[in-house]
Write an enzyme that holds these catalytic residues in place. Sequence first.
Site, mmCIF file in Angstrom:
data_model
loop_
_atom_site.group_PDB
_atom_site.id
_atom_site.type_symbol
_atom_site.label_atom_id
_atom_site.label_comp_id
_atom_site.label_asym_id
_atom_site.label_seq_id
_atom_site.Cartn_x
_atom_site.Cartn_y
_atom_site.Cartn_z
ATOM 1 N N LYS A 22 56.009 102.908 15.081
ATOM 2 C CA LYS A 22 55.181 101.927 15.797
ATOM 3 C C LYS A 22 54.081 101.407 14.869
ATOM 4 C CE LYS A 22 51.656 103.320 18.581
ATOM 5 N NZ LYS A 22 50.401 102.650 18.246
ATOM 6 N N ASN A 23 53.386 102.348 14.207
ATOM 7 C CA ASN A 23 52.227 101.943 13.419
ATOM 8 C C ASN A 23 52.579 101.204 12.135
ATOM 9 O OD1 ASN A 23 50.636 102.988 15.380
ATOM 10 N ND2 ASN A 23 49.880 104.753 14.194
ATOM 11 N N ARG A 92 44.282 97.345 20.576
ATOM 12 C CA ARG A 92 43.219 97.256 19.588
ATOM 13 C C ARG A 92 43.725 96.843 18.222
ATOM 14 N NH1 ARG A 92 38.471 99.007 19.980
ATOM 15 N NH2 ARG A 92 38.597 99.289 17.752
ATOM 16 N N CYS A 116 37.381 102.386 23.230
ATOM 17 C CA CYS A 116 38.595 102.865 23.886
ATOM 18 C C CYS A 116 38.467 104.356 24.137
ATOM 19 C CB CYS A 116 39.832 102.541 23.084
ATOM 20 S SG CYS A 116 40.046 103.550 21.651
ATOM 21 N N ARG A 121 35.453 103.075 17.921
ATOM 22 C CA ARG A 121 36.373 102.332 17.046
ATOM 23 C C ARG A 121 35.810 100.960 16.659
ATOM 24 N NH1 ARG A 121 42.496 103.736 18.970
ATOM 25 N NH2 ARG A 121 42.985 103.394 16.812
ATOM 26 N N LYS A 162 34.327 104.043 4.177
ATOM 27 C CA LYS A 162 35.039 105.066 4.945
ATOM 28 C C LYS A 162 36.521 104.695 4.913
ATOM 29 C CE LYS A 162 34.865 107.115 9.509
ATOM 30 N NZ LYS A 162 34.244 107.182 10.791
ATOM 31 N N SER A 164 39.889 103.723 6.293
ATOM 32 C CA SER A 164 40.385 103.183 7.568
ATOM 33 C C SER A 164 41.765 102.566 7.370
ATOM 34 C CB SER A 164 39.410 102.124 8.087
ATOM 35 O OG SER A 164 40.057 101.228 8.966
ATOM 36 N N ASP A 306 46.704 111.944 14.890
ATOM 37 C CA ASP A 306 47.668 111.575 15.929
ATOM 38 C C ASP A 306 48.541 112.752 16.376
ATOM 39 O OD1 ASP A 306 46.724 109.041 16.018
ATOM 40 O OD2 ASP A 306 48.415 108.074 15.041
ATOM 41 N N ILE A 328 38.485 112.665 12.435
ATOM 42 C CA ILE A 328 38.691 111.208 12.298
ATOM 43 C C ILE A 328 38.029 110.424 13.427
ATOM 44 C CG2 ILE A 328 40.422 109.374 11.977
ATOM 45 C CD1 ILE A 328 40.474 111.462 9.734
ATOM 46 N N ARG A 398 53.751 103.202 25.485
ATOM 47 C CA ARG A 398 53.172 102.430 24.367
ATOM 48 C C ARG A 398 53.736 102.901 23.027
ATOM 49 N NH1 ARG A 398 47.551 103.440 23.437
ATOM 50 N NH2 ARG A 398 48.140 102.307 21.581
HETATM 51 C C1 UD1 Z 1 45.245 103.822 12.976
HETATM 52 C C2 UD1 Z 1 46.421 104.194 13.858
HETATM 53 C C3 UD1 Z 1 46.064 105.343 14.781
HETATM 54 C C4 UD1 Z 1 45.509 106.530 13.968
HETATM 55 C C5 UD1 Z 1 44.382 106.073 13.046
HETATM 56 C C6 UD1 Z 1 43.906 107.171 12.108
HETATM 57 C C7 UD1 Z 1 47.611 102.103 14.141
HETATM 58 C C8 UD1 Z 1 48.001 100.997 15.054
HETATM 59 N N1 UD1 Z 1 46.782 103.034 14.652
HETATM 60 O O1 UD1 Z 1 44.186 103.376 13.842
HETATM 61 O O2 UD1 Z 1 47.243 105.733 15.477
HETATM 62 O O3 UD1 Z 1 45.009 107.500 14.852
HETATM 63 O O4 UD1 Z 1 44.821 104.971 12.225
HETATM 64 O O5 UD1 Z 1 44.966 107.656 11.364
HETATM 65 O O6 UD1 Z 1 48.055 102.164 13.008
HETATM 66 N N2 UD1 Z 1 36.229 102.937 11.683
HETATM 67 C C9 UD1 Z 1 34.966 102.398 11.554
HETATM 68 N N3 UD1 Z 1 34.854 101.067 11.305
HETATM 69 C C10 UD1 Z 1 35.941 100.251 11.197
HETATM 70 C C11 UD1 Z 1 37.233 100.825 11.327
HETATM 71 C C12 UD1 Z 1 37.332 102.171 11.569
HETATM 72 O O7 UD1 Z 1 33.963 103.112 11.638
HETATM 73 O O8 UD1 Z 1 35.767 99.052 10.959
HETATM 74 C C13 UD1 Z 1 36.368 104.393 11.945
HETATM 75 C C14 UD1 Z 1 37.060 104.699 13.275
HETATM 76 O O9 UD1 Z 1 36.173 104.642 14.372
HETATM 77 C C15 UD1 Z 1 37.597 106.086 13.016
HETATM 78 C C16 UD1 Z 1 37.965 106.028 11.520
HETATM 79 O O10 UD1 Z 1 37.224 104.941 10.971
HETATM 80 O O11 UD1 Z 1 36.597 107.029 13.209
HETATM 81 C C17 UD1 Z 1 39.437 105.847 11.213
HETATM 82 O O12 UD1 Z 1 39.934 104.760 11.973
HETATM 83 P P1 UD1 Z 1 41.114 103.834 11.451
HETATM 84 O O13 UD1 Z 1 41.816 104.507 10.337
HETATM 85 O O14 UD1 Z 1 40.562 102.464 11.210
HETATM 86 O O15 UD1 Z 1 42.052 103.793 12.727
HETATM 87 P P2 UD1 Z 1 42.943 102.600 13.219
HETATM 88 O O16 UD1 Z 1 43.374 101.761 12.085
HETATM 89 O O17 UD1 Z 1 42.249 101.943 14.373
#
Ligand code: UD1
Length: 418
Positions: A22-23, A92, A116, A121, A162, A164, A306, A328, A398
């Site tokens: 999915k991701n 999201r 969420c 996030r 960080k 992401s 996850d 995370i 989902r």
């Molecule tokens: C993706 C995955 C999700 C997984 C996550 C971490 C998809 C669709 N989803 O989510 O299943 O759990 O990676 O492996 O691929 N953060 C910030 N600022 C930002 C962006 C992120 O502070 O602009 C923080 C988030 O709140 C979190 C951390 O960074 O604490 C990691 O999040 P991120 O890796 O961005 O997760 P997603 O990409 O949303």
Amino acid sequence: MQELIIKGPSKINGSIEISGSKNASLPILISTVLAKGSCVIGNVPNLRDTKFLISILKNLGCKINFKNNVVAIHSSNISKKIADYDYVRQMRASIVLLGPVIGRYSSFKIALPGGCAIGTRSIDLHLDALKKMGVKIKILNGYVVASRSGKSLTAINHRFPKISVGATQNIIMAATLASGTTVLKNCAIEPEVIDLINFLNKCGSKITVNKRVIKIAGKENLELSNHEIIPDRIEAGSYILATMATKGKLQIKNFLIEHLQEPINLFKKMGLKVKKINTNEYLFSCSRIKPINLIETKEYPGFPTDLQAQLISIFLKNGKKSKIKENIFENRFIHIPELRRFGADIVLKNNIVTIDKVSELNGAEVMATDLRGSFSLIIAALLSKGETIISRIYHLDRGYEDFDLKLKQCGVNIKRKK
Ligand code: UD1
């Protein structure tokens, strides 16, 4: 609203074919807005999230056909430059549209995703990097209003403060059409990011990865190419944990074990037996679980957040003050009160969960609250005596393709009540 009825206790015993990731599917489908032409993307799971993304892309003007896990796509021009609140609030990951659309077109408006169930996030990492590339960003009436002047975005040398996954994907896509070579440091290197890079390289990008540094040489345009999505490592990990929890036996097909190497090594220490049967086909079994003192979630290649909820469930009847630390997401514990309904002994302090085994768990009425947490409820139901009713199972739909059919195939007494 649909419910799931599971009669326990039950053992996993059978064979499952893992679906496409999915991701990986989501950003790859999104990235097609960057390029001209048509393409066919295979091994796309038939899920609420993938179908939903396809409806967003169609709403923007892409022509898409999705049948039998194959997406035929023609995104040559998107006619609408707004992603409405109604769409974004439901998924999201749609924020990842911002980079590629503003990379190719001079303006885009996308609703702010909001918080969420698993945390706030925020999207600051996405927006800060885009601003550096020359995107003007205003937050207006709940929307991110993005615009740029000039022929293209400007390449940047940028270190993410960080790691992401979403921000790395977003900025890689934006950089593919920027002028010059972008260097991104402290990137996420999850297999789903690498699959996106492989797809973009097939479409004519020049992207290289060295540890957490990703270099993207900007191009004037890209041309769509066909691609097969990688198998879903989180789906595989969830079924492996269900097998361990129930001391069962499971044959898994279409699984790239290297995408889950660290967790598998850890599971082996805990008692998981792994036998390779064929290419991408393995037999997993477990007769006893050795509790581990502390497991921490980390970015890839570490233990994935996850799988945190599903890991908690395997300790419900086996943990001896087993501790799991969530690093995370600040609030990814919404499944814990639901797990307690089965009679689980779980203590949450700050971001550390301590699980002590109980001798008996009993079926309960529980509510699915987020995608991965919901799978932990399934595992608890398998370990419990009697009937469990899980409501709000759209969360499971989902991200787990045909999960009820797959579990039934493994001998689980499970019914979907419509
Ligand atoms: C993706 C995955 C999700 C997984 C996550 C971490 C998809 C669709 N989803 O989510 O299943 O759990 O990676 O492996 O691929 N953060 C910030 N600022 C930002 C962006 C992120 O502070 O602009 C923080 C988030 O709140 C979190 C951390 O960074 O604490 C990691 O999040 P991120 O890796 O961005 O997760 P997603 O990409 O949303």
